[in-house]
Every structure is written in C-alpha cells, then in structure tokens.
Write a protein that holds these residues in place. Sequence first.
Motif, PDB file in Angstrom:
ATOM      1  N   ILE A   8      11.605  11.896  16.621  1.00  0.00           N
ATOM      2  CA  ILE A   8      10.865  11.091  15.511  1.00  0.00           C
ATOM      3  C   ILE A   8       9.592  11.605  14.560  1.00  0.00           C
ATOM      4  O   ILE A   8       8.188  11.955  15.315  1.00  0.00           O
ATOM      5  CB  ILE A   8      10.692   9.774  15.845  1.00  0.00           C
ATOM      6  CG1 ILE A   8      10.529   8.858  14.675  1.00  0.00           C
ATOM      7  CG2 ILE A   8       9.939   9.636  16.968  1.00  0.00           C
ATOM      8  CD1 ILE A   8      11.072   7.337  14.796  1.00  0.00           C
ATOM      9  N   ASN A  57      19.382   3.068  17.320  1.00  0.00           N
ATOM     10  CA  ASN A  57      19.432   3.068  15.739  1.00  0.00           C
ATOM     11  C   ASN A  57      19.244   4.313  15.123  1.00  0.00           C
ATOM     12  O   ASN A  57      20.004   3.598  14.038  1.00  0.00           O
ATOM     13  CB  ASN A  57      17.851   2.506  15.558  1.00  0.00           C
ATOM     14  CG  ASN A  57      17.003   0.913  16.369  1.00  0.00           C
ATOM     15  OD1 ASN A  57      18.079  -0.092  16.773  1.00  0.00           O
ATOM     16  ND2 ASN A  57      16.409   0.692  16.935  1.00  0.00           N
ATOM     17  N   TYR A  58      19.408   4.967  15.745  1.00  0.00           N
ATOM     18  CA  TYR A  58      19.639   6.063  14.958  1.00  0.00           C
ATOM     19  C   TYR A  58      20.961   6.231  14.738  1.00  0.00           C
ATOM     20  O   TYR A  58      20.955   7.911  14.176  1.00  0.00           O
ATOM     21  CB  TYR A  58      18.681   6.985  14.956  1.00  0.00           C
ATOM     22  CG  TYR A  58      16.995   6.745  14.209  1.00  0.00           C
ATOM     23  CD1 TYR A  58      16.674   7.152  12.680  1.00  0.00           C
ATOM     24  CD2 TYR A  58      15.938   6.198  14.290  1.00  0.00           C
ATOM     25  CE1 TYR A  58      15.673   6.885  11.748  1.00  0.00           C
ATOM     26  CE2 TYR A  58      14.902   6.164  13.823  1.00  0.00           C
ATOM     27  CZ  TYR A  58      14.931   5.984  12.840  1.00  0.00           C
ATOM     28  OH  TYR A  58      13.262   5.836  12.238  1.00  0.00           O
ATOM     29  N   THR A 101      12.773  10.673  20.536  1.00  0.00           N
ATOM     30  CA  THR A 101      12.857   9.400  20.774  1.00  0.00           C
ATOM     31  C   THR A 101      13.186   8.286  21.963  1.00  0.00           C
ATOM     32  O   THR A 101      13.918   8.985  22.766  1.00  0.00           O
ATOM     33  CB  THR A 101      14.671   9.368  19.439  1.00  0.00           C
ATOM     34  OG1 THR A 101      15.166  11.048  19.907  1.00  0.00           O
ATOM     35  CG2 THR A 101      13.927  10.205  18.289  1.00  0.00           C
ATOM     36  N   MET A 123      17.296  12.827   9.233  1.00  0.00           N
ATOM     37  CA  MET A 123      18.035  11.900   9.646  1.00  0.00           C
ATOM     38  C   MET A 123      17.267  10.963   9.010  1.00  0.00           C
ATOM     39  O   MET A 123      16.107  10.513   9.553  1.00  0.00           O
ATOM     40  CB  MET A 123      18.712  11.162  10.907  1.00  0.00           C
ATOM     41  CG  MET A 123      19.308  11.457  11.359  1.00  0.00           C
ATOM     42  SD  MET A 123      20.525  11.064  12.842  1.00  0.00           S
ATOM     43  CE  MET A 123      21.658   9.638  11.748  1.00  0.00           C
ATOM     44  N   ARG A 124      17.519   9.985   7.885  1.00  0.00           N
ATOM     45  CA  ARG A 124      16.909   9.418   7.179  1.00  0.00           C
ATOM     46  C   ARG A 124      17.136   8.035   6.854  1.00  0.00           C
ATOM     47  O   ARG A 124      18.262   8.335   5.304  1.00  0.00           O
ATOM     48  CB  ARG A 124      16.056   9.822   6.078  1.00  0.00           C
ATOM     49  CG  ARG A 124      14.656   9.213   5.328  1.00  0.00           C
ATOM     50  CD  ARG A 124      14.191   9.776   3.975  1.00  0.00           C
ATOM     51  NE  ARG A 124      14.047  10.882   4.735  1.00  0.00           N
ATOM     52  CZ  ARG A 124      12.902  12.242   3.733  1.00  0.00           C
ATOM     53  NH1 ARG A 124      13.872  11.749   2.218  1.00  0.00           N
ATOM     54  NH2 ARG A 124      12.441  13.238   4.122  1.00  0.00           N
ATOM     55  N   ASP A 160      11.267  10.554   9.766  1.00  0.00           N
ATOM     56  CA  ASP A 160      12.414  10.906  10.012  1.00  0.00           C
ATOM     57  C   ASP A 160      12.789  11.264  11.279  1.00  0.00           C
ATOM     58  O   ASP A 160      11.974  11.924  11.941  1.00  0.00           O
ATOM     59  CB  ASP A 160      12.037  12.239   9.070  1.00  0.00           C
ATOM     60  CG  ASP A 160      12.339  12.360   7.189  1.00  0.00           C
ATOM     61  OD1 ASP A 160      12.647  11.471   7.034  1.00  0.00           O
ATOM     62  OD2 ASP A 160      12.183  13.409   6.951  1.00  0.00           O
ATOM     63  N   VAL A 161      14.078  11.449  11.401  1.00  0.00           N
ATOM     64  CA  VAL A 161      14.089  11.595  13.028  1.00  0.00           C
ATOM     65  C   VAL A 161      15.037  13.477  12.728  1.00  0.00           C
ATOM     66  O   VAL A 161      15.896  13.585  11.971  1.00  0.00           O
ATOM     67  CB  VAL A 161      15.517  10.894  13.549  1.00  0.00           C
ATOM     68  CG1 VAL A 161      15.714  11.866  14.654  1.00  0.00           C
ATOM     69  CG2 VAL A 161      14.106   9.983  13.934  1.00  0.00           C
ATOM     70  N   GLU A 204      20.254   6.577   7.736  1.00  0.00           N
ATOM     71  CA  GLU A 204      21.392   6.603   7.947  1.00  0.00           C
ATOM     72  C   GLU A 204      22.219   8.085   7.087  1.00  0.00           C
ATOM     73  O   GLU A 204      23.238   7.926   6.688  1.00  0.00           O
ATOM     74  CB  GLU A 204      22.208   5.923   7.791  1.00  0.00           C
ATOM     75  CG  GLU A 204      21.560   4.761   8.356  1.00  0.00           C
ATOM     76  CD  GLU A 204      22.367   3.024   8.384  1.00  0.00           C
ATOM     77  OE1 GLU A 204      23.596   3.558   7.717  1.00  0.00           O
ATOM     78  OE2 GLU A 204      22.334   2.041   9.303  1.00  0.00           O
TER      79      GLU A 204
END
Length: 198
Positions: free
Chosen positions: A117, A110-111, A103, A177-178, A136-137, A180
Amino acid sequence: FGVGQSVGQGIVSAMGRWGLGINASENFMQTDAAINPGNSGGALIDARGNLIGINTAMLDESGATSVGISFAVPADIAMNSLKQIAEYGEIQRVWLGFSAAPTSEELAKNYGSHGLIVTGIEVGSPVESAGLRKDDVIIKFNNISLSESIIPVSNIHAVQNLVRTLKPGAEIHMKVMRNEKNLEIKATAAQRPTQTKT
C-alpha cells in the motif's frame, strides 16, 4: 585491536538478510566468520580464494566482540557499485519517489488482495508524474507478483532488490488496485536528486 592483519574462517549461514537497520536498502550475506572492528571493507572469500563478499558489520549486543553473526555485502552488488563509480564517478541511485508498506490482513480483505500500500508520494517524483497515488495498492511490480506472498513483508525486500539493479531511464510497470479497479501504471526511473546543504 592493534595486532596487525588477521584471517578468520567460518560458514555462510544465510543469504538476503535485511531489516537490520544498517542501511535503507539491505541484502546481506550472513556468516559466522568473525568480523571485528577494523575488518569492515575486507574480503570474504571462499575456500578457493574467490571473492564472494565485502565484510561490513557484526551483530554486536555484547558491546565488545563478535558473537558469531556477521554480515557482508555480496560481491556482485559491490562490483556493480564499483563499475558505476568507474564509469560515472559516482553510484547512480535510482529514484521513483514513493514509500510503501505491506498490506495487513484486514486491508488485504478490504482490497481483495495482498500487496504494497502506497503510504507517500514525493512531489515531482517519477511515480507522481505517472499517476500513482497515496493508498493505491501495488499488486505487481515489473515481473514481481505481490498479491500472493505468504509473507507480505518480503514484498518490500523483493521490490528494493529489483530497484537496486535498475538504471536511470528504466521503465517500471506497476499493476495497482484503486477503488476496486485494476490500473496499469508506467513510470520512468530517474536518478536520485542531489541533496544540497543549506
């Protein structure tokens, strides 16, 4: 060079070198012992004669001779490959089926977290079946936390090294993380499909 066998000496100056463009997954020892054309595949040994690596490549910007930066595959990685060949007749490469990138600072803001990512998912892959999606992160991959890395690009190397040690059938646990939200995803590693020539 047509001079028969040769022996060089030097020091190991770094471990875990990667991003050299030699292979898709890299984890090299760096040495200043000269590895010239024809030396690849030879033994890199310590002062007591113990095998520590397999000579592989040299940094070649002159186009002719060693400039004192050479690379070897660590012996434990080479021996793992040898054991697989002896047991299965081939090297069993684990397949998860996704590509990822670190990222950026902007994306991390942002995430709310650093991580990897997901940039692509292969159709029919283990991670597709497990529910991983593009964008997705990944903030945790098995026991590797990817959210607090000072150098985010090192996350890819850490994950590649872990995957290299896995066998088909191994379970992979990812925290992603998806939108939020934190999700737990579990995938089962498969053997990389054999590519057929057409």
